[in-house]
Design a protein around this motif. Structure first.
Motif, PDB file in Angstrom:
ATOM      1  N   GLU A 544       0.834  -1.196   0.000  1.00  0.00           N
ATOM      2  CA  GLU A 544       0.000   0.000   0.000  1.00  0.00           C
ATOM      3  C   GLU A 544       0.873   1.252   0.000  1.00  0.00           C
ATOM      4  N   LEU A 545       1.957   1.218   0.753  1.00  0.00           N
ATOM      5  CA  LEU A 545       2.869   2.358   0.782  1.00  0.00           C
ATOM      6  C   LEU A 545       3.487   2.590  -0.602  1.00  0.00           C
ATOM      7  N   GLU A 546       3.868   1.512  -1.290  1.00  0.00           N
ATOM      8  CA  GLU A 546       4.431   1.643  -2.630  1.00  0.00           C
ATOM      9  C   GLU A 546       3.413   2.271  -3.587  1.00  0.00           C
ATOM     10  N   GLY A 547       2.155   1.872  -3.453  1.00  0.00           N
ATOM     11  CA  GLY A 547       1.115   2.467  -4.288  1.00  0.00           C
ATOM     12  C   GLY A 547       0.934   3.950  -3.996  1.00  0.00           C
ATOM     13  N   PHE A 548       1.029   4.318  -2.706  1.00  0.00           N
ATOM     14  CA  PHE A 548       0.922   5.729  -2.314  1.00  0.00           C
ATOM     15  C   PHE A 548       2.047   6.555  -2.954  1.00  0.00           C
ATOM     16  N   VAL A 549       3.285   6.016  -2.898  1.00  0.00           N
ATOM     17  CA  VAL A 549       4.424   6.731  -3.471  1.00  0.00           C
ATOM     18  C   VAL A 549       4.271   6.837  -4.987  1.00  0.00           C
ATOM     19  N   GLU A 550       3.761   5.790  -5.609  1.00  0.00           N
ATOM     20  CA  GLU A 550       3.580   5.809  -7.063  1.00  0.00           C
ATOM     21  C   GLU A 550       2.576   6.895  -7.468  1.00  0.00           C
ATOM     22  N   ARG A 551       1.493   7.051  -6.700  1.00  0.00           N
ATOM     23  CA  ARG A 551       0.519   8.111  -6.985  1.00  0.00           C
ATOM     24  C   ARG A 551       1.142   9.491  -6.788  1.00  0.00           C
ATOM     25  N   TYR A 552       1.931   9.619  -5.745  1.00  0.00           N
ATOM     26  CA  TYR A 552       2.578  10.886  -5.436  1.00  0.00           C
ATOM     27  C   TYR A 552       3.550  11.291  -6.547  1.00  0.00           C
ATOM     28  N   VAL A 553       4.330  10.309  -7.063  1.00  0.00           N
ATOM     29  CA  VAL A 553       5.265  10.584  -8.150  1.00  0.00           C
ATOM     30  C   VAL A 553       4.503  10.977  -9.409  1.00  0.00           C
ATOM     31  N   ALA A 554       3.393  10.270  -9.664  1.00  0.00           N
ATOM     32  CA  ALA A 554       2.611  10.551 -10.870  1.00  0.00           C
ATOM     33  C   ALA A 554       1.996  11.950 -10.828  1.00  0.00           C
ATOM     34  N   LEU A 555       1.495  12.382  -9.652  1.00  0.00           N
ATOM     35  CA  LEU A 555       0.851  13.693  -9.533  1.00  0.00           C
ATOM     36  C   LEU A 555       1.868  14.831  -9.443  1.00  0.00           C
ATOM     37  N   GLY A 556       2.967  14.545  -8.793  1.00  0.00           N
ATOM     38  CA  GLY A 556       3.977  15.587  -8.596  1.00  0.00           C
ATOM     39  C   GLY A 556       3.599  16.504  -7.439  1.00  0.00           C
TER      40      GLY A 556
END
Length: 640
Positions: A544-556
């Protein structure tokens, strides 16, 4: 038909041999014995005319054997034939010379023959014709006739004016010798073909090969052995091994004490050698020694090539313990425990919630174990229907079911031979497959679907589940005997909420992997901001944490001063989770920061609000025993 050479002691022998060869269909090359030309003739037969065996009379066989490697088959002279020749000579006179080559050992009773015939027989051994002529000339007046087995005797007697009588050979004996020559030639032809094949194998081998025969002589020394030791094969082959060892210090090291060895490493500067020595039995009370050796660097190259091939097929473990991110005491203790398990081949059961990294640990264990050179195969037991999972695990034979691949298919257990198989979600295995898996673990063999034969396998089994298998055993949903087979070694992966201090490290790890280190430097997110991650319990754990970071990277990040995007995403996750929380899933949310004891108190308080007053239900939701729960409630003053 093999080509047979006949060296006739006299013309009568040759005529009989020629007639028999025509009768038997034998390809014959006929020569009359001439001692002066013998060596050259035999060499030409060996090298030019493809003669495969030689037939000759017994009396002249010895010089042939000394001058050729071809098999020599002799026609033995019987006593009857000698007696007949002496009897013919008696018609001339009773003083007879029996001229024989000095290397011929007669097998007949000459004294008995002379007594019966009333002859005075003198045996005259000779080696050269000139010698025999000279001796006969000296005794010309004392001899009435000459008897001999070879035409040389007749010619010598003719030169000094004496009558001669040749000892004839039996036609049946010549026939037997020719037939034996054909059979020996055929066997020899097969042996030569076998030797050439063996020589080709030895010459093509990547290992240096030395073999010592039962007499202690060097019998095999292939080109790789020549190259590594620097000794030419023509100088050492057939030599006593003791002499060869004196010629080369390296050979002496390779030979060692002559005892068995497996993988012995000889440090030779930049060229270390791996040496194997295997004693071999060569008959009753006889033994030899086979030694193989190779540059250790080549073995490393082969190992790397095998690893590349496994990687191409996807049968490798990519992760190691160094890839596990975390500095918390709990995760470090888990890693220490997992490292201990690498020393054993026993089955391991890895438990933990979904998303904690169970396969990461399984791959790390494999890569640090003695099986790291073998394949690593992972399969999710919950991802496939039972029928398909069975054929995937154990393979199937051709025609086992409709749609079965022609030639069948190798199962994952067979593919994992010599390595590790990782069975994820083992708790979802059906009862039928549980029984088949138990047999694999007990017997170390598998039977493909539709097959009639078992295949032995050498596989380490690592299984994983996010279920409580002990409870499944108690309910009868999981076989007890299989549970104990799988749970020889147990490794529990802690959930992320139990190691909150690893959250900042994990965030940075995923961010750098997804966005790169340069982007991480640009972001300049502080540890104080990352501490806010601890306000959420992460029920999905590391995944779940990896998914959170992936969303954060995608949004900027919109506001690098206040990290608005970061905090917004985190707040949404907490709100969504809080809205979905219910008494049915028994999940709680810690919204305040503090030390572990404070966070534990918050969790218990929220769980009490959700559950109500039932202590048994509260213990079940928190995953604690009643005794442990009572102690914690008493510590926080919540016993009333």
């Amino acid at each position: 038909m093999p080509k047979v050479g006949v060296i006739a002691p006299h013309s009568g022998f040759g005529k009989i041999a020629g007639d028999l060869a025509e009768e038997l269909g034998i390809n014959l090359v006929l020569k009359e014995f001439n001692q002066a030309e013998l060596t050259g003739l035999l060499k030409s037969w060996e090298n030019g005319t493809a003669i495969e065996a030689v037939v000759t009379g017994e009396a002249i066989a010895a010089p042939l054997r000394e001058n050729t490697v071809l098999p020599v088959i002799t026609v033995q002279t019987s006593g009857y034939e000698v007696f007949a020749a002496l009897n013919r000579a008696r018609a001339v006179g009773n003083r007879v010379v029996l001229a024989e080559y000095d290397y011929y050992v007669a097998r007949y009773d000459l004294m008995n023959f002379t007594a019966v015939l009333g002859l005075n027989v003198r045996v005259l051994p000779y080696r050269e014709k000139e010698q025999l002529v000279e001796m006969l000339q000296d005794m010309r007046n004392e001899v009435d006739a000459v008897v001999g087995t070879a035409v040389t005797a007749a010619e010598s007697a003719r030169e000094v004016g004496l009558p001669s009588f040749l000892i004839q050979c039996d036609r049946g004996a010549i026939r037997d010798a020719l037939e034996n020559a054909v059979q020996i030639s055929r066997v020899r032809r097969r042996n030569i073909k076998l030797c050439r094949s063996l020589q080709a194998v030895l010459n093509s081998a990547y290992d240096g090969i030395m073999a010592v025969d039962e007499r202690g002589n060097l019998a095999i020394f292939n080109p790789v052995a020549e190259k590594i030791t620097g000794l030419p094969v023509n100088q050492v082959l057939g030599e006593p091994v003791s002499r060869v060892l004196e010629m080369s210090a390296l050979c002496k090291e390779i030979y060692g004490d002559g005892g068995p060895a497996c993988g012995e490493i000889l440090a030779r500067g930049e060229l270390p050698l791996a040496v194997n020595r295997v004693p071999v039995s060569l008959g009753k009370n006889q033994s030899g020694l086979v030694i193989t050796f190779q540059a250790a660097g080549k073995i490393k190259q082969l190992e790397n090539k095998m690893r590349r091939e496994l990687h191409r097929q996807g049968l490798v473990a990519r992760y190691r313990f160094s890839d596990i991110v975390g500095r918390s005491a709990m995760i470090e203790e888990t890693i220490r425990e997992a490292r201990k398990y690498t020393r054993s081949d026993a089955a391991i059961l890895i438990t933990g919630e979904s998303g904690t990294g169970k396969e990461l640990f399984a791959q790390s264990i494999h890569n640090e174990s003695a099986r790291r050179g073998g394949p690593f195969i992972a399969i999710n037991c919950a991802a496939l229907p039972e029928s398909l999972l069975e054929s995937e695990l154990f393979g199937y034979e051709e025609g086992a079911f409709t749609g079965a691949r022609k030639g069948g298919k190798q199962g994952l257990f067979a593919l994992a031979n010599g390595g590790t198989i990782f069975l994820d979600e083992i708790g979802d295995l059906s009862p039928a497959l549980q029984a088949r898996l138990l047999r694999v673990l007990q017997q170390k063999e598998v039977m493909p679907v539709g097959g009639q034969r078992v295949i032995p396998v050498d596989v380490r089994v690592i299984s994983a589940t996010n279920r409580n298998l002990q409870e499944a055993v108690e309910r009868g949903d999981f076989r007890m005997d299989l549970y104990y087979r799988l749970n020889v070694l147990h490794l529990h992966i802690p959930p992320l909420r139990m190691r909150m201090e690893d959250l900042p490290l994990l965030f940075k790890h995923f961010f750098q992997r997804l966005a790169g280190p340069e982007r991480m430097k640009e972001l300049q997110i502080t540890d104080r901001v990352l501490e806010e991650l601890k306000s959420y319990l992460w029920p999905g754990n590391v995944r779940e944490l990896e998914g959170f970071v992936e969303r954060y990277v995608a949004l900027g990040e919109e506001d690098t001063a206040n990290f608005t995007t970061f905090r917004s995403l985190l707040q949404k996750m907490k709100q969504n989770h809080h809205a979905e929380a219910s008494i049915h899933d028994k999940q709680v949310l810690v919204l305040k920061l503090g030390n572990m004891e404070e966070m534990e108190r918050q969790i218990i308080e929220q769980a009490m609000e959700l559950v109500g007053g039932g202590k048994g239900e509260l213990a079940r939701v928190l995953g604690l025993s009643r005794t442990t729960l009572w102690k914690k409630l008493k510590k926080f003053g919540k016993t009333s």
